[in-house]
Design a protein around this motif. Structure first.
Motif, PDB file in Angstrom:
ATOM      1  N   MET A 161      53.003  52.282  40.503  1.00  0.00           N
ATOM      2  CA  MET A 161      51.589  52.110  40.879  1.00  0.00           C
ATOM      3  C   MET A 161      51.287  50.826  41.671  1.00  0.00           C
ATOM      4  N   THR A 162      50.750  51.111  42.645  1.00  0.00           N
ATOM      5  CA  THR A 162      50.401  49.760  43.451  1.00  0.00           C
ATOM      6  C   THR A 162      49.508  48.760  42.877  1.00  0.00           C
ATOM      7  N   LYS A 163      49.947  47.551  43.103  1.00  0.00           N
ATOM      8  CA  LYS A 163      49.444  46.369  42.270  1.00  0.00           C
ATOM      9  C   LYS A 163      48.898  45.159  43.111  1.00  0.00           C
ATOM     10  N   ALA A 164      47.845  44.611  42.846  1.00  0.00           N
ATOM     11  CA  ALA A 164      47.330  43.615  43.889  1.00  0.00           C
ATOM     12  C   ALA A 164      46.841  42.143  42.850  1.00  0.00           C
ATOM     13  N   LEU A 165      47.090  41.203  43.520  1.00  0.00           N
ATOM     14  CA  LEU A 165      46.637  39.985  43.046  1.00  0.00           C
ATOM     15  C   LEU A 165      45.342  39.476  43.729  1.00  0.00           C
ATOM     16  N   ALA A 166      44.203  39.326  42.846  1.00  0.00           N
ATOM     17  CA  ALA A 166      42.878  39.030  43.390  1.00  0.00           C
ATOM     18  C   ALA A 166      42.599  37.601  43.250  1.00  0.00           C
ATOM     19  N   LEU A 167      42.379  36.776  44.298  1.00  0.00           N
ATOM     20  CA  LEU A 167      41.860  35.582  44.339  1.00  0.00           C
ATOM     21  C   LEU A 167      40.707  35.585  43.893  1.00  0.00           C
ATOM     22  N   ILE A 168      40.268  34.936  42.763  1.00  0.00           N
ATOM     23  CA  ILE A 168      39.021  34.832  41.932  1.00  0.00           C
ATOM     24  C   ILE A 168      38.301  33.333  41.637  1.00  0.00           C
ATOM     25  N   SER A 169      37.444  33.328  42.713  1.00  0.00           N
ATOM     26  CA  SER A 169      36.631  31.934  42.587  1.00  0.00           C
ATOM     27  C   SER A 169      35.906  31.793  41.589  1.00  0.00           C
ATOM     28  N   GLY A 170      35.148  32.866  41.060  1.00  0.00           N
ATOM     29  CA  GLY A 170      33.836  32.792  40.105  1.00  0.00           C
ATOM     30  C   GLY A 170      32.856  33.390  40.890  1.00  0.00           C
ATOM     31  N   GLY A 171      32.809  33.586  42.013  1.00  0.00           N
ATOM     32  CA  GLY A 171      31.469  33.841  42.915  1.00  0.00           C
ATOM     33  C   GLY A 171      31.566  35.391  43.009  1.00  0.00           C
ATOM     34  N   LEU A 172      30.629  35.864  43.697  1.00  0.00           N
ATOM     35  CA  LEU A 172      30.029  37.274  43.741  1.00  0.00           C
ATOM     36  C   LEU A 172      31.081  37.842  44.675  1.00  0.00           C
ATOM     37  N   ASP A 173      31.368  37.444  45.961  1.00  0.00           N
ATOM     38  CA  ASP A 173      32.205  38.171  46.813  1.00  0.00           C
ATOM     39  C   ASP A 173      33.571  38.250  46.313  1.00  0.00           C
ATOM     40  N   SER A 174      34.274  37.433  45.603  1.00  0.00           N
ATOM     41  CA  SER A 174      35.678  37.758  45.206  1.00  0.00           C
ATOM     42  C   SER A 174      35.700  38.853  44.039  1.00  0.00           C
ATOM     43  N   ILE A 175      34.697  38.620  43.292  1.00  0.00           N
ATOM     44  CA  ILE A 175      34.805  39.544  42.235  1.00  0.00           C
ATOM     45  C   ILE A 175      34.303  41.268  42.657  1.00  0.00           C
ATOM     46  N   LEU A 176      33.402  41.221  43.786  1.00  0.00           N
ATOM     47  CA  LEU A 176      33.392  42.612  44.336  1.00  0.00           C
ATOM     48  C   LEU A 176      34.387  42.899  45.129  1.00  0.00           C
ATOM     49  N   ALA A 177      35.295  42.322  45.886  1.00  0.00           N
ATOM     50  CA  ALA A 177      36.598  42.478  46.533  1.00  0.00           C
ATOM     51  C   ALA A 177      37.512  43.073  45.325  1.00  0.00           C
ATOM     52  N   ALA A 178      37.690  42.415  44.286  1.00  0.00           N
ATOM     53  CA  ALA A 178      38.474  42.753  43.277  1.00  0.00           C
ATOM     54  C   ALA A 178      38.172  44.274  42.654  1.00  0.00           C
ATOM     55  N   LYS A 179      36.778  44.514  42.457  1.00  0.00           N
ATOM     56  CA  LYS A 179      36.316  45.842  41.909  1.00  0.00           C
ATOM     57  C   LYS A 179      36.515  46.883  43.030  1.00  0.00           C
ATOM     58  N   LEU A 180      36.348  46.542  44.246  1.00  0.00           N
ATOM     59  CA  LEU A 180      36.422  47.473  45.529  1.00  0.00           C
ATOM     60  C   LEU A 180      37.880  47.959  45.334  1.00  0.00           C
ATOM     61  N   VAL A 181      38.710  47.058  45.008  1.00  0.00           N
ATOM     62  CA  VAL A 181      40.228  47.541  45.244  1.00  0.00           C
ATOM     63  C   VAL A 181      40.624  48.357  43.932  1.00  0.00           C
ATOM     64  N   LYS A 182      40.061  47.852  42.699  1.00  0.00           N
ATOM     65  CA  LYS A 182      40.305  48.337  41.473  1.00  0.00           C
ATOM     66  C   LYS A 182      39.857  49.817  41.298  1.00  0.00           C
ATOM     67  N   ASP A 183      38.822  50.010  42.287  1.00  0.00           N
ATOM     68  CA  ASP A 183      38.145  51.592  42.158  1.00  0.00           C
ATOM     69  C   ASP A 183      38.908  52.480  42.944  1.00  0.00           C
ATOM     70  N   GLN A 184      40.051  51.956  43.581  1.00  0.00           N
ATOM     71  CA  GLN A 184      40.952  52.790  44.291  1.00  0.00           C
ATOM     72  C   GLN A 184      42.157  53.299  43.499  1.00  0.00           C
ATOM     73  N   GLY A 185      42.093  52.868  42.271  1.00  0.00           N
ATOM     74  CA  GLY A 185      43.297  53.297  41.319  1.00  0.00           C
ATOM     75  C   GLY A 185      44.092  52.117  41.617  1.00  0.00           C
ATOM     76  N   ILE A 186      43.930  51.066  42.052  1.00  0.00           N
ATOM     77  CA  ILE A 186      45.140  50.018  41.873  1.00  0.00           C
ATOM     78  C   ILE A 186      45.030  49.207  41.065  1.00  0.00           C
ATOM     79  N   GLU A 187      46.015  48.757  40.359  1.00  0.00           N
ATOM     80  CA  GLU A 187      46.169  47.617  39.377  1.00  0.00           C
ATOM     81  C   GLU A 187      45.699  46.190  39.990  1.00  0.00           C
ATOM     82  N   VAL A 188      44.714  45.769  39.371  1.00  0.00           N
ATOM     83  CA  VAL A 188      44.386  44.279  39.823  1.00  0.00           C
ATOM     84  C   VAL A 188      44.695  43.270  38.728  1.00  0.00           C
ATOM     85  N   ILE A 189      45.288  42.045  39.277  1.00  0.00           N
ATOM     86  CA  ILE A 189      45.098  40.967  38.385  1.00  0.00           C
ATOM     87  C   ILE A 189      44.562  39.843  39.088  1.00  0.00           C
TER      88      ILE A 189
END
Length: 327
Positions: free
Chosen positions: A1-29
């Motif tokens: 399974m594809t896995k990605a590390l998402a840099l999360i600042s706590g702001g909106l943009d970083s969480i949207l980016a993580a969600k967008l990738v997660k919704d493609q079935g990719i595991e996000v940490i």
């Protein structure tokens, strides 16, 4: 399974980016970097909203060195955004093997911030991070060159976005669609973007080469006065600030109270002379109910002990305040 590390600042943009990738079935940490100037509370809150685990990495000391002398300079205040982003990417790159991840996600949006998110700055970050080919910016991917991850089929470019510019309409619509609430304003979590904090930090670094965590925390509260090379006077503005300052004082600090009038909390931080003590007492008088009195009595002493000394002074004048105040 594809896995990605998402840099999360706590702001909106970083969480949207993580969600967008997660919704493609990719595991996000989620990876949140913590320093003396920004924390992880918002990131912890935001990742819970999209069901992503979060790892917090403390790089305070390394980050402070960049703040002191950034290769690409500071922004409007003391924020070294380009150097900071490159450092985060580089440190995240070191974690790819640890988490067996394929690439890194960031919430950057092309041209959202004129200095740190223009095409040139994004390319600088990409180059200096040392892991440029592993960086994906899902929110603006379609207005940037195709990445190796897209070419290799690890992620579908068609499901990424092409946001550009300073507008927030698309992000806010996505947040509503995905039920993401109570997100902070852009850059709201970084003290280095705040003018008053930046003024105090710049002044502190002129006098202290390697400030302690306590000194950096104190910059967040009250009014600050530089009275001599190694001595500052700090006066709280509110009861809430006074409570926060109390958490940071130590046995070497000298505290001041106006004898017959309520007022702000005043401390001396550093080695003080008789002249410094007199000025601190005058500051205590100035920010008390006795500010209009000709003379007031101020008691003082080591903060952790009963105040066993006193001095009579006239509350500080406007000129005296203006001469020593930092901000």
């Amino acid at each position: 399974m594809t896995k990605a590390l998402a840099l999360i600042s706590g702001g909106l943009d970083s969480i949207l980016a993580a969600k967008l990738v997660k919704d493609q079935g990719i595991e996000v940490i989620g990876i949140c970097f913590k320093s003396y100037f920004f924390g992880a509370k918002s990131a912890e809150k935001m990742t819970k909203q999209i069901g992503v685990p979060l790892e917090v990495v403390d790089f305070s000391d390394e980050h402070l060195e960049i703040v002191k002398s950034p290769k690409h300079g500071h922004g409007k205040n003391m924020n070294p955004c380009i150097d900071c982003h490159a450092m985060m990417m580089k440190e995240a790159g070191k974690l790819l093997d640890k988490y067996n991840a394929d690439f890194i996600i960031t919430g950057e949006v092309l041209n959202q911030r004129p200095m740190s998110q223009n095409k040139s700055s994004l390319n600088v970050v990409k180059k200096e991070s040392g892991i440029g080919e592993k960086i994906l910016r899902p929110l603006c991917a379609k207005v940037l060159p195709e990445t190796e991850m897209e070419k290799e089929g690890l992620i579908d470019r068609n499901n990424l976005l092409g946001i550009s510019g300073r507008g927030r309409k698309v992000q806010m619509e996505l947040a509503e669609k995905w039920g993401i609430k109570d997100y902070p304003s852009p850059a709201g979590g970084c003290k280095l973007t705040e003018p008053n904090y930046s003024i105090r930090l710049r002044e502190l670094l002129e006098h202290v080469e390697n400030p302690s965590e306590r000194e950096l925390e104190l910059l967040k509260y009250g009014r600050h006065f530089r009275v001599s090379e190694g001595c500052k006077v700090i006066s709280s503005r509110t009861a809430v600030e006074a409570d926060e300052i109390r958490k940071l004082v130590n046995d070497q600090d000298i505290g001041f109270l106006v004898k017959d009038f309520k007022g702000s909390m005043v401390i001396i931080d550093g080695e003080s002379s008789d002249k410094d003590i007199e000025f601190a007492a005058k500051v205590a008088g100035r920010y008390s109910k006795g500010k209009d009195e000709e003379k007031i009595k101020v008691i003082y002493g080591e903060y952790a002990k009963p105040y066993n000394k006193s001095i009579e002074v006239k509350p500080a004048s406007d000129d005296e305040i203006a001469e020593f105040i930092i901000s």
